[in-house]
Design a protein around this motif. Sequence first.
Motif, PDB file in Angstrom:
ATOM      1  N   GLN A 107     -36.290  -8.384 -43.106  1.00 42.95           N
ATOM      2  CA  GLN A 107     -36.339  -8.239 -44.562  1.00 42.95           C
ATOM      3  C   GLN A 107     -36.550  -6.788 -44.972  1.00 42.95           C
ATOM      4  OE1 GLN A 107     -36.580 -10.413 -47.644  1.00 42.95           O
ATOM      5  NE2 GLN A 107     -35.029 -11.153 -46.236  1.00 42.95           N
ATOM      6  N   LEU A 108     -37.497  -6.128 -44.317  1.00 41.81           N
ATOM      7  CA  LEU A 108     -37.864  -4.772 -44.722  1.00 41.81           C
ATOM      8  C   LEU A 108     -36.828  -3.735 -44.278  1.00 41.81           C
ATOM      9  CD1 LEU A 108     -41.726  -4.810 -44.049  1.00 41.81           C
ATOM     10  CD2 LEU A 108     -40.537  -5.104 -46.222  1.00 41.81           C
ATOM     11  N   THR A 109     -36.146  -4.018 -43.169  1.00 43.82           N
ATOM     12  CA  THR A 109     -35.160  -3.049 -42.675  1.00 43.82           C
ATOM     13  C   THR A 109     -33.752  -3.373 -43.156  1.00 43.82           C
ATOM     14  OG1 THR A 109     -34.796  -4.346 -40.652  1.00 43.82           O
ATOM     15  CG2 THR A 109     -36.475  -2.615 -40.550  1.00 43.82           C
ATOM     16  N   HIS A 110     -33.582  -4.573 -43.738  1.00 39.77           N
ATOM     17  CA  HIS A 110     -32.248  -5.054 -44.145  1.00 39.77           C
ATOM     18  C   HIS A 110     -31.310  -5.121 -42.945  1.00 39.77           C
ATOM     19  CE1 HIS A 110     -33.823  -4.427 -48.136  1.00 39.77           C
ATOM     20  NE2 HIS A 110     -33.906  -3.128 -47.951  1.00 39.77           N
ATOM     21  N   LEU A 111     -31.891  -5.357 -41.763  1.00 37.55           N
ATOM     22  CA  LEU A 111     -31.091  -5.453 -40.543  1.00 37.55           C
ATOM     23  C   LEU A 111     -31.377  -6.777 -39.858  1.00 37.55           C
ATOM     24  CD1 LEU A 111     -31.841  -1.893 -39.134  1.00 37.55           C
ATOM     25  CD2 LEU A 111     -29.658  -2.628 -40.094  1.00 37.55           C
ATOM     26  N   ASN A 112     -30.326  -7.465 -39.475  1.00 38.41           N
ATOM     27  CA  ASN A 112     -30.503  -8.732 -38.765  1.00 38.41           C
ATOM     28  C   ASN A 112     -29.339  -8.903 -37.807  1.00 38.41           C
ATOM     29  OD1 ASN A 112     -31.315 -11.222 -37.905  1.00 38.41           O
ATOM     30  ND2 ASN A 112     -30.511 -12.316 -39.680  1.00 38.41           N
ATOM     31  N   GLU A 113     -29.553  -8.498 -36.562  1.00 41.12           N
ATOM     32  CA  GLU A 113     -28.479  -8.544 -35.570  1.00 41.12           C
ATOM     33  C   GLU A 113     -28.573  -9.851 -34.804  1.00 41.12           C
ATOM     34  OE1 GLU A 113     -26.342  -5.208 -32.808  1.00 41.12           O
ATOM     35  OE2 GLU A 113     -28.509  -5.223 -32.879  1.00 41.12           O
ATOM     36  N   PRO A 114     -27.569 -10.727 -34.907  1.00 36.78           N
ATOM     37  CA  PRO A 114     -27.588 -11.980 -34.140  1.00 36.78           C
ATOM     38  C   PRO A 114     -27.701 -11.708 -32.642  1.00 36.78           C
ATOM     39  CG  PRO A 114     -25.803 -11.997 -35.757  1.00 36.78           C
ATOM     40  CD  PRO A 114     -26.372 -10.608 -35.752  1.00 36.78           C
ATOM     41  N   LEU A 115     -28.262 -12.671 -31.911  1.00 39.43           N
ATOM     42  CA  LEU A 115     -28.543 -12.491 -30.488  1.00 39.43           C
ATOM     43  C   LEU A 115     -27.305 -12.045 -29.716  1.00 39.43           C
ATOM     44  CD1 LEU A 115     -30.430 -12.732 -28.056  1.00 39.43           C
ATOM     45  CD2 LEU A 115     -29.799 -15.152 -27.900  1.00 39.43           C
ATOM     46  N   LYS A 116     -26.166 -12.687 -29.962  1.00 41.79           N
ATOM     47  CA  LYS A 116     -24.954 -12.359 -29.195  1.00 41.79           C
ATOM     48  C   LYS A 116     -24.549 -10.902 -29.415  1.00 41.79           C
ATOM     49  CE  LYS A 116     -20.328 -14.178 -28.140  1.00 41.79           C
ATOM     50  NZ  LYS A 116     -20.393 -13.491 -26.858  1.00 41.79           N
ATOM     51  N   LEU A 128     -41.125 -15.735 -36.564  1.00 38.65           N
ATOM     52  CA  LEU A 128     -41.518 -15.517 -37.964  1.00 38.65           C
ATOM     53  C   LEU A 128     -41.757 -14.027 -38.228  1.00 38.65           C
ATOM     54  CD1 LEU A 128     -44.012 -18.463 -38.656  1.00 38.65           C
ATOM     55  CD2 LEU A 128     -41.723 -18.177 -39.592  1.00 38.65           C
ATOM     56  N   THR A 129     -42.402 -13.345 -37.285  1.00 42.54           N
ATOM     57  CA  THR A 129     -42.662 -11.920 -37.439  1.00 42.54           C
ATOM     58  C   THR A 129     -41.359 -11.136 -37.526  1.00 42.54           C
ATOM     59  OG1 THR A 129     -44.742 -12.112 -36.231  1.00 42.54           O
ATOM     60  CG2 THR A 129     -43.786  -9.918 -36.368  1.00 42.54           C
ATOM     61  N   GLY A 130     -40.383 -11.528 -36.730  1.00 40.58           N
ATOM     62  CA  GLY A 130     -39.091 -10.856 -36.755  1.00 40.58           C
ATOM     63  C   GLY A 130     -38.424 -10.948 -38.114  1.00 40.58           C
ATOM     64  N   LEU A 131     -38.703 -12.027 -38.844  1.00 39.91           N
ATOM     65  CA  LEU A 131     -38.094 -12.201 -40.167  1.00 39.91           C
ATOM     66  C   LEU A 131     -38.559 -11.127 -41.145  1.00 39.91           C
ATOM     67  CD1 LEU A 131     -38.265 -16.084 -40.583  1.00 39.91           C
ATOM     68  CD2 LEU A 131     -36.196 -14.690 -40.383  1.00 39.91           C
ATOM     69  N   LEU A 132     -39.842 -10.747 -41.085  1.00 45.30           N
ATOM     70  CA  LEU A 132     -40.332  -9.691 -41.991  1.00 45.30           C
ATOM     71  C   LEU A 132     -39.646  -8.372 -41.668  1.00 45.30           C
ATOM     72  CD1 LEU A 132     -42.230  -8.724 -44.253  1.00 45.30           C
ATOM     73  CD2 LEU A 132     -43.849  -8.090 -42.453  1.00 45.30           C
ATOM     74  N   ASN A 133     -39.549  -8.064 -40.362  1.00 47.55           N
ATOM     75  CA  ASN A 133     -38.880  -6.815 -39.975  1.00 47.55           C
ATOM     76  C   ASN A 133     -37.446  -6.793 -40.491  1.00 47.55           C
ATOM     77  OD1 ASN A 133     -41.235  -6.257 -38.679  1.00 47.55           O
ATOM     78  ND2 ASN A 133     -40.453  -6.485 -36.611  1.00 47.55           N
ATOM     79  N   LYS A 141     -45.838 -18.503 -42.632  1.00 44.06           N
ATOM     80  CA  LYS A 141     -46.360 -17.138 -42.695  1.00 44.06           C
ATOM     81  C   LYS A 141     -46.103 -16.596 -44.091  1.00 44.06           C
ATOM     82  CE  LYS A 141     -43.927 -13.877 -40.768  1.00 44.06           C
ATOM     83  NZ  LYS A 141     -43.538 -13.090 -41.971  1.00 44.06           N
ATOM     84  N   VAL A 142     -47.134 -15.975 -44.665  1.00 44.39           N
ATOM     85  CA  VAL A 142     -47.000 -15.337 -45.977  1.00 44.39           C
ATOM     86  C   VAL A 142     -47.450 -13.889 -45.837  1.00 44.39           C
ATOM     87  CG1 VAL A 142     -47.608 -15.416 -48.421  1.00 44.39           C
ATOM     88  CG2 VAL A 142     -47.529 -17.545 -47.088  1.00 44.39           C
ATOM     89  N   ASP A 143     -46.537 -12.957 -46.111  1.00 46.80           N
ATOM     90  CA  ASP A 143     -46.847 -11.531 -46.023  1.00 46.80           C
ATOM     91  C   ASP A 143     -46.904 -10.917 -47.420  1.00 46.80           C
ATOM     92  OD1 ASP A 143     -46.991 -11.177 -43.209  1.00 46.80           O
ATOM     93  OD2 ASP A 143     -44.800 -11.250 -43.085  1.00 46.80           O
ATOM     94  N   PHE A 144     -48.002 -10.236 -47.717  1.00 43.84           N
ATOM     95  CA  PHE A 144     -48.121  -9.434 -48.932  1.00 43.84           C
ATOM     96  C   PHE A 144     -47.957  -7.971 -48.509  1.00 43.84           C
ATOM     97  CE2 PHE A 144     -49.832 -13.352 -50.415  1.00 43.84           C
ATOM     98  CZ  PHE A 144     -49.655 -13.351 -51.801  1.00 43.84           C
TER      99      PHE A 144
END
Length: 426
Positions: free
Chosen positions: A380-389, A373-378, A25-28
Motif C-alpha cells: 500500500q505504502l510503496t504502491h508496488l505489488n509484484e506477484p510471486l511468479k 498481512l504485513t506485506g499488504l501495508l508495504n 490487522k489495523v495500521d494507523f
Amino acid sequence: MHFRIRDGVTLDLLPTEQFKTIGIKVDFVAPLQATAITARALLAQVLETSTAAYPTQTSLARQLSRLYGASFGISVIKLGTKHVIRLTVSVVDEQYLDHFTDKIPLFEQGMALLRAVLFDPLLPQGSFDPITFTQQRQNLLTAIKSLDDDKQYLANRRLQELLFSGQPAQAMSALGDITTLGELSATAVLQTYHDMLVNDAVHVAVIGDVTPERVQTALADWPLMDRTVADQSLYYRWEKRDRVQNGDDLAPVVQAKLNLGYQLPVYRDDADFLPAVVFNAAFGGSPLSLLFTNVREKASLAYYASSGYSPFTGTLSVQAGIQAENQDRVVAIIDEQLKALQRGELTSDLLAEVKASLLNARLAGLDSPQRRLTGLLNSQLTHLNEPLKEWEESLAAVTIADVQRVAQKVTLQATYCLHGGAQHAE
C-alpha cells in the motif's frame, strides 16, 4: 482485493481457506516526527491494556479467553518516513470448532473487540485513567531500558545515531526516548489519540475464509471519518558524508559489539532493488554469505557476523560480535568482502544458493498469515505489488554484474563499537 472505505481509509482482503484462523490487522500510519514518536508509543501501551468495557488487563484477557483463545496486541513500527501503530487480532474460524454455540461468529466478535479498543477506551471523566496511565508509562520506561540491556540492540541504536546525526526521527527507537516519556502528560497523550483517529491514514487488512461483504459490514459502524493523507514518499533519502563517523563506548561486556553503517542508495521502487537484496544475502544477510564464511568460519574472528539492508532508508548495516583487540582486523576483513563483490568476485554457485534461500524464505512467508498481512501495508505504502511468479522471474534474472553494480554503490558512513574489559560478564 482492495477497497476504499473512506478517503484515507482502505481495506485489503486476502480470502483463503489455507488457515484455520482469521487474521485482522489495523495500521494507523502517520509521518515520522521525533516529537510524536514517544507519545504514540505510550498511547499504544495504554490502548492495549484497557477499554471502557474491559477496564483491566485481566478483564481483557478473560474476553480473549471467551473468544476461544483469540490473540490481540498493539505494536509500534518505524517504516522509512512513517510511524505505524499496529493493532492485530487473530481468531479461530469457528467452522473448525466442534461445540461453537455463540450467536455471533468469532470474526465479528474480533472486529467488535478492535472497535472497543480504538473508539471506546477507558476515559473516566474524559481523560485516561490516572492509575492505568502511570502504570503504562512505567511499563514503557522499563521496556525502553530493557532494550538497552540488549547490548547488540544498544550498539545498533548508537550506530543509527551516528548515521543519522541531526535527524532525530530516524535515529530514535520506535518506542521513543526516556526523557520525553518522563515529561508526557495524560492530556498530551489524549491529544495524540484524537490526532491519530482524525488524521492518520488507516489500512485495514484481513486474511482468512471471509467474504468482502462480511468485512465491510463489520467495518460499517466504525466511526472513521474521511481524512486527507499527504502522499509523502515512504523513502528517507539522504546525502552521504565525506567523512566516516566513528564512535565507541565502554560497557560491561566480554564480547565487543562492532556495528558498521553504510549508505546503499537503492530503494524499494528502484530497478536495482532485487539485485540489492541478493547483494545483501551474499555479503552478510544469510548463513551462506561472505561475512559468515570468511569472518566467522575461516578467520574465527567473530562470534557472529551478518548484514541487514533497509530499502526504506537506503542503508546497509553490519553487526559482528568480536574480541575488542581484533577490531581493526575484523573491519579490514569485512572491507575485503565488500571490495570482492565490488570487483564482481562472486561465484555462480554462491549466487545460485543465495537466490534459492531468498525464494525459500518468500515461499515460507506465504504460510504465515501475519507476514502476508504485513506485506499488504508495504504494498500500500510503496504502491508496488509484484506477484510471486514475476518476483521469481526477476530474482532468477539477477546476474553477478547486477550484484557488482549494487556493491559499487555502497559507502561506509559510520562505525561504532561497544566494548568492555575481560573482567566483565556478558
